[in-house]
Design a protein around this motif. Sequence first.
Motif, short mmCIF file in Angstrom:
data_model
loop_
_atom_site.label_atom_id
_atom_site.label_comp_id
_atom_site.label_asym_id
_atom_site.label_seq_id
_atom_site.Cartn_x
_atom_site.Cartn_y
_atom_site.Cartn_z
N VAL A 91 -0.65 10.66 5.30
CA VAL A 91 -0.21 9.29 5.53
C VAL A 91 -1.43 8.38 5.65
O VAL A 91 -2.28 8.58 6.51
N VAL A 92 -1.54 7.40 4.76
CA VAL A 92 -2.65 6.45 4.78
C VAL A 92 -2.18 5.02 4.97
O VAL A 92 -3.00 4.14 5.26
N GLY A 93 -0.92 4.75 4.85
CA GLY A 93 -0.39 3.40 4.98
C GLY A 93 -0.59 2.81 6.36
O GLY A 93 -0.71 1.59 6.51
N LEU A 148 -11.83 5.04 11.54
CA LEU A 148 -10.39 5.29 11.53
C LEU A 148 -10.06 6.77 11.36
O LEU A 148 -8.91 7.17 11.55
N GLY A 149 -11.02 7.56 10.96
CA GLY A 149 -10.80 9.00 10.79
C GLY A 149 -10.32 9.40 9.41
O GLY A 149 -9.80 10.50 9.22
N VAL A 150 -10.50 8.53 8.43
CA VAL A 150 -10.13 8.84 7.05
C VAL A 150 -11.33 9.52 6.41
O VAL A 150 -12.32 8.87 6.07
N GLU A 151 -11.26 10.86 6.28
CA GLU A 151 -12.42 11.62 5.84
C GLU A 151 -12.36 12.07 4.39
O GLU A 151 -13.39 12.15 3.73
N ARG A 152 -11.19 12.38 3.88
CA ARG A 152 -11.07 12.89 2.51
C ARG A 152 -11.32 11.79 1.49
O ARG A 152 -10.91 10.64 1.65
N ALA A 153 -12.00 12.16 0.43
CA ALA A 153 -12.34 11.19 -0.62
C ALA A 153 -11.09 10.62 -1.28
O ALA A 153 -11.04 9.44 -1.63
N CYS A 154 -10.06 11.44 -1.44
CA CYS A 154 -8.85 10.97 -2.09
C CYS A 154 -8.14 9.92 -1.23
O CYS A 154 -7.63 8.92 -1.75
N CYS A 155 -8.15 10.09 0.07
CA CYS A 155 -7.51 9.13 0.98
C CYS A 155 -8.33 7.85 1.07
O CYS A 155 -7.77 6.75 1.13
N ARG A 156 -9.64 7.98 1.07
CA ARG A 156 -10.51 6.81 1.11
C ARG A 156 -10.32 5.97 -0.15
O ARG A 156 -10.31 4.74 -0.09
N ARG A 157 -10.16 6.64 -1.27
CA ARG A 157 -9.93 5.95 -2.53
C ARG A 157 -8.67 5.11 -2.50
O ARG A 157 -8.62 4.01 -3.05
N MET A 158 -7.63 5.62 -1.84
CA MET A 158 -6.36 4.89 -1.75
C MET A 158 -6.55 3.54 -1.06
O MET A 158 -5.95 2.55 -1.46
N LEU A 159 -7.36 3.50 -0.03
CA LEU A 159 -7.57 2.27 0.72
C LEU A 159 -8.58 1.35 0.05
O LEU A 159 -8.37 0.14 -0.04
N VAL A 160 -9.67 1.91 -0.43
CA VAL A 160 -10.74 1.10 -1.01
C VAL A 160 -10.31 0.45 -2.32
O VAL A 160 -10.62 -0.70 -2.59
N SER A 161 -9.56 1.16 -3.14
CA SER A 161 -9.22 0.65 -4.47
C SER A 161 -7.91 -0.11 -4.53
O SER A 161 -7.53 -0.58 -5.60
N ILE A 175 0.86 -1.19 0.00
CA ILE A 175 0.00 0.00 0.00
C ILE A 175 0.89 1.24 0.00
O ILE A 175 1.89 1.25 0.71
N PRO A 176 0.58 2.24 -0.79
CA PRO A 176 1.39 3.46 -0.73
C PRO A 176 1.34 4.09 0.66
O PRO A 176 0.31 4.06 1.33
N VAL A 177 2.44 4.64 1.08
CA VAL A 177 2.51 5.24 2.42
C VAL A 177 1.67 6.49 2.49
O VAL A 177 0.99 6.73 3.48
N ARG A 178 1.71 7.30 1.44
CA ARG A 178 0.97 8.57 1.43
C ARG A 178 -0.05 8.60 0.30
O ARG A 178 0.11 7.94 -0.71
N CYS A 179 -1.08 9.40 0.51
CA CYS A 179 -2.09 9.62 -0.52
C CYS A 179 -1.44 10.32 -1.71
O CYS A 179 -0.68 11.27 -1.53
N PHE A 180 -1.74 9.88 -2.92
CA PHE A 180 -1.15 10.48 -4.11
C PHE A 180 -1.60 11.93 -4.30
O PHE A 180 -0.87 12.75 -4.84
N THR A 181 -2.80 12.26 -3.86
CA THR A 181 -3.36 13.58 -4.10
C THR A 181 -2.98 14.61 -3.05
O THR A 181 -2.48 15.68 -3.37
N CYS A 182 -3.23 14.30 -1.77
CA CYS A 182 -3.04 15.30 -0.72
C CYS A 182 -1.78 15.09 0.11
O CYS A 182 -1.37 15.99 0.82
#
Length: 64
Positions: free
Chosen positions: A13-15, A39-52, A3-10
């Motif tokens: 840290v999402v890893g 977990l407190g992941v609110e931004r759509a870009c960060c959620r996308r990183m985990l869901v996809s 899993i990438p450590v950081r969100c590509f967009t913002c």
Amino acid sequence: MMIPVRCFTCGKVVGEYWDEYERRTEEEGEPAAAVLDDLGVERACCRRMLVSHKDLVDIVSPYQ
């Protein structure tokens, strides 16, 4: 785990959420949205990183 450590967009840290997210969605069967909210992941870009995310390391590694 690739899993990438950081969100590509913002850049947040999402890893660090991946293990908990995977455990709760796969083993306990909780909905992904509820786990991400907890977990407190609110931004759509960060959620996308985990869901996809699809872990392909085990599939690709024999061909190296």
